[in-house]
Design a protein around this motif. Structure first.
Motif, PDB file in Angstrom:
ATOM      1  N   PHE A 133      25.122  33.246-144.784  1.00 31.02           N
ATOM      2  CA  PHE A 133      24.440  32.623-143.655  1.00 31.02           C
ATOM      3  C   PHE A 133      23.036  33.197-143.498  1.00 31.02           C
ATOM      4  O   PHE A 133      22.836  34.410-143.538  1.00 31.02           O
ATOM      5  N   GLU A 134      22.065  32.294-143.335  1.00 31.10           N
ATOM      6  CA  GLU A 134      20.698  32.741-143.101  1.00 31.10           C
ATOM      7  C   GLU A 134      20.526  33.176-141.645  1.00 31.10           C
ATOM      8  O   GLU A 134      21.271  32.753-140.753  1.00 31.10           O
ATOM      9  N   LYS A 135      19.526  34.009-141.412  1.00 26.66           N
ATOM     10  CA  LYS A 135      19.322  34.617-140.096  1.00 26.66           C
ATOM     11  C   LYS A 135      19.153  33.574-138.998  1.00 26.66           C
ATOM     12  O   LYS A 135      19.706  33.708-137.895  1.00 26.66           O
ATOM     13  N   ASP A 136      18.404  32.500-139.277  1.00 25.21           N
ATOM     14  CA  ASP A 136      18.133  31.497-138.248  1.00 25.21           C
ATOM     15  C   ASP A 136      18.820  30.170-138.529  1.00 25.21           C
ATOM     16  O   ASP A 136      18.387  29.120-138.072  1.00 25.21           O
ATOM     17  N   SER A 137      19.913  30.205-139.311  1.00 27.61           N
ATOM     18  CA  SER A 137      20.684  28.990-139.575  1.00 27.61           C
ATOM     19  C   SER A 137      22.136  29.367-139.814  1.00 27.61           C
ATOM     20  O   SER A 137      22.456  30.059-140.783  1.00 27.61           O
ATOM     21  N   ALA A 138      23.002  28.922-138.915  1.00 29.11           N
ATOM     22  CA  ALA A 138      24.422  29.263-139.015  1.00 29.11           C
ATOM     23  C   ALA A 138      25.219  28.204-139.765  1.00 29.11           C
ATOM     24  O   ALA A 138      26.445  28.257-139.783  1.00 29.11           O
ATOM     25  N   SER A 139      24.561  27.240-140.391  1.00 28.19           N
ATOM     26  CA  SER A 139      25.270  26.169-141.090  1.00 28.19           C
ATOM     27  C   SER A 139      25.903  26.693-142.372  1.00 28.19           C
ATOM     28  O   SER A 139      25.276  27.420-143.142  1.00 28.19           O
ATOM     29  N   PRO A 140      27.169  26.325-142.665  1.00 30.40           N
ATOM     30  CA  PRO A 140      27.823  26.768-143.894  1.00 30.40           C
ATOM     31  C   PRO A 140      27.531  25.879-145.108  1.00 30.40           C
ATOM     32  O   PRO A 140      28.082  26.112-146.184  1.00 30.40           O
TER      33      PRO A 140
END
Length: 473
Positions: free
Chosen positions: A181-188
């Motif tokens: 998961f990226e710091k500013d994106s919680a999309s899987p």
């Protein structure tokens, strides 16, 4: 007396006719054709005179016999009708179904490492579902400290197949590992695309997927010879983006000797939301396989190629006004955007269980830093420019056991992000090797490797050992 004689004569003739009718019934039943009722006599016998008691006693049994025969005839007709209906239903059930109904029939298959596949009989739809997990133990030793880390490094769920036609394909990959998961994106969402492959020289793919830039990054993760990817690739690749790709694995029908990829995307990487003023990312890649096509999308040579195989690839890219520090990934820049140039060259060679791969990759930002103000105070954000390369080799000792080794190095351009300079000075050189045991090919394997990681001062490096189970179900 004459009257009585005539009555008895009529009675005898009627009884004879009824007997003939009863005898004909079995023959009519065997032919499955209902018989018509016997014709009524032209003239009914005259009623007997009151004194003709003997004649009346002879007619009453005959009347009952006629009623019984009529009842038997009705029962026979009903039975014949039921038999005809049953035969018609059986014939309809045995008849082949129309072609349009075949889509309702499905076939389910499953295999270790390949998941479950559902496919329709007319092949207008298929879907494969599989899962993959990496469980990793990492031990690090430095002059100051020792650390241990054990975790589920990777957890993926993949579904892929085709719809309407085998040439119209789709793939969706979801990632649930902690580092995915990226710091500013919680999309899987990792991959989500649709692809049309009917035209050999012009396949079309749209969605989110690996940018077709360097070979080492697009190699499938579960086929890696060592536990993790090269530091040069992790730092300088283009990773995933959303866009449109035109490609061909066999350009001009030359048995896979030439392939190409052309990609145009958003340039901000995966799972980016909100309107952007930034320009597109454009990438072109060309590959040559002088000895013919082979699977260069895996690092090892588990198939033990009977003939030498070679793939050479070159790629270039331009990302206009991206707000990501590493072009398509990394920290998001808030003070502005920058242009990036990318270049890569790679080589893959395989023969008789031996494999060799090498790659050089570079990234250059048009601006080293972006300056502005945050809450009225001067601020500066850095871009990252650098280059690097690696050389990696492996050999299959047995059908299940493989050894591998790698040298890996990155460099930072002058004036670029100080954190990248620090990374190069402390971890910019990595050398190591590993051992793989393939339980079920790439679908189930045990991996162990060791690396010595250092920078300017070789004596101040760190020792890293890793043990990993990689399983695809």
């Amino acid at each position: 007396m004459k009257s009585i004689h005539r009555t008895k004569s009529h009675t005898v003739r009627a009884a004879a006719a009824l007997s003939l009718f009863a005898a004909a019934l079995p023959l009519q039943a065997s032919a499955q054709a209902p018989a018509a009722p016997p014709p009524a006599p032209a003239t009914a016998p005259p009623p007997p005179a009151p004194q003709e008691i003997g004649a009346a006693e002879g007619v009453e049994p005959l009347t009952r016999r006629v009623a019984e025969l009529e009842q038997q005839q009705r029962a026979l007709l009903e039975r014949l009708d039921a038999e005809r209906r049953a035969a018609a239903e059986k014939e309809a059930a045995a008849a082949p179904k129309p072609a349009k109904d075949k889509g309702g029939d499905v076939k389910v298959t499953a295999a270790p490492g390949k998941g479950f596949t559902v496919r329709t009989a007319d092949d207008t739809f298929s879907s494969t579902i599989r899962a993959r997990v990496q469980i990793r133990e990492t031990i690090t030793h430095t002059a100051e400290d020792d650390t241990n880390e054990i975790n589920v490094k990777t957890l993926r769920l993949v579904t892929s197949g085709h719809v309407l036609s085998p040439d119209l394909k789709y793939s969706v990959q979801l990632a649930f590992g902690g580092n995915d998961f990226e710091k500013d994106s919680a999309s899987p969402i990792f991959d989500a695309y649709v692809e049309y492959t009917k035209i050999r020289d012009l396949n079309v793919r749209v969605g989110q997927f690996f940018v077709p830039f360097d070979r080492a990054r697009t190699t499938r993760e579960f086929t890696l010879q060592l536990v993790d990817r090269q530091i040069a690739v992790r730092e300088l690749t283009l990773d995933r983006d959303v866009g449109l790709m035109l490609s061909s694995p066999d350009l001009f029908g030359l048995e896979g000797r030439v392939s190409y990829n052309l990609f145009v995307g958003g340039g901000e990487g995966r799972n980016r939301f909100g309107g952007q003023k930034h320009g597109p990312l454009a990438v072109a890649r060309l590959s040559f396989r002088p000895f013919g096509a082979f699977d260069d999308d895996q690092e090892g040579d588990l198939s033990r190629e009977a003939r030498p195989r070679l793939a050479i690839g070159v790629a270039g890219g331009y990302n206009h006004q991206t707000n990501r520090q590493n072009s398509t990934y990394g920290a998001t820049l808030s003070l502005g955007a920058a242009d990036y140039l990318h270049g890569a060259a790679d080589l893959v060679f395989k023969y008789a269980g031996f494999s060799l791969s090498a790659e050089a990759v570079a990234r250059h930002a048009a601006r080293d830093a972006i300056e502005g103000e945050v809450d009225g105070a001067p601020a500066r954000e850095w871009t990252r420019s650098g280059y690097g390369y690696f050389v990696q080799s492996g050999f299959l000792l047995t059908e299940r056991l493989e050894i591998a080794a790698r040298w890996d190095q990155i460099f930072a351009e002058r004036g670029t992000d100080p954190k990248l300079v620090e990374l190069v000075d402390t971890q910019g050189k990595q050398v190591g090797g590993g051992l793989n045991y393939y339980v079920n090919g790439y679908a189930l394997k045990l991996q162990g490797d060791y690396f010595y990681i250092f920078g300017k001062d070789a004596s101040e490096g760190r020792h890293v050992g890793r043990l990993q189970l990689d399983a695809t179900f």
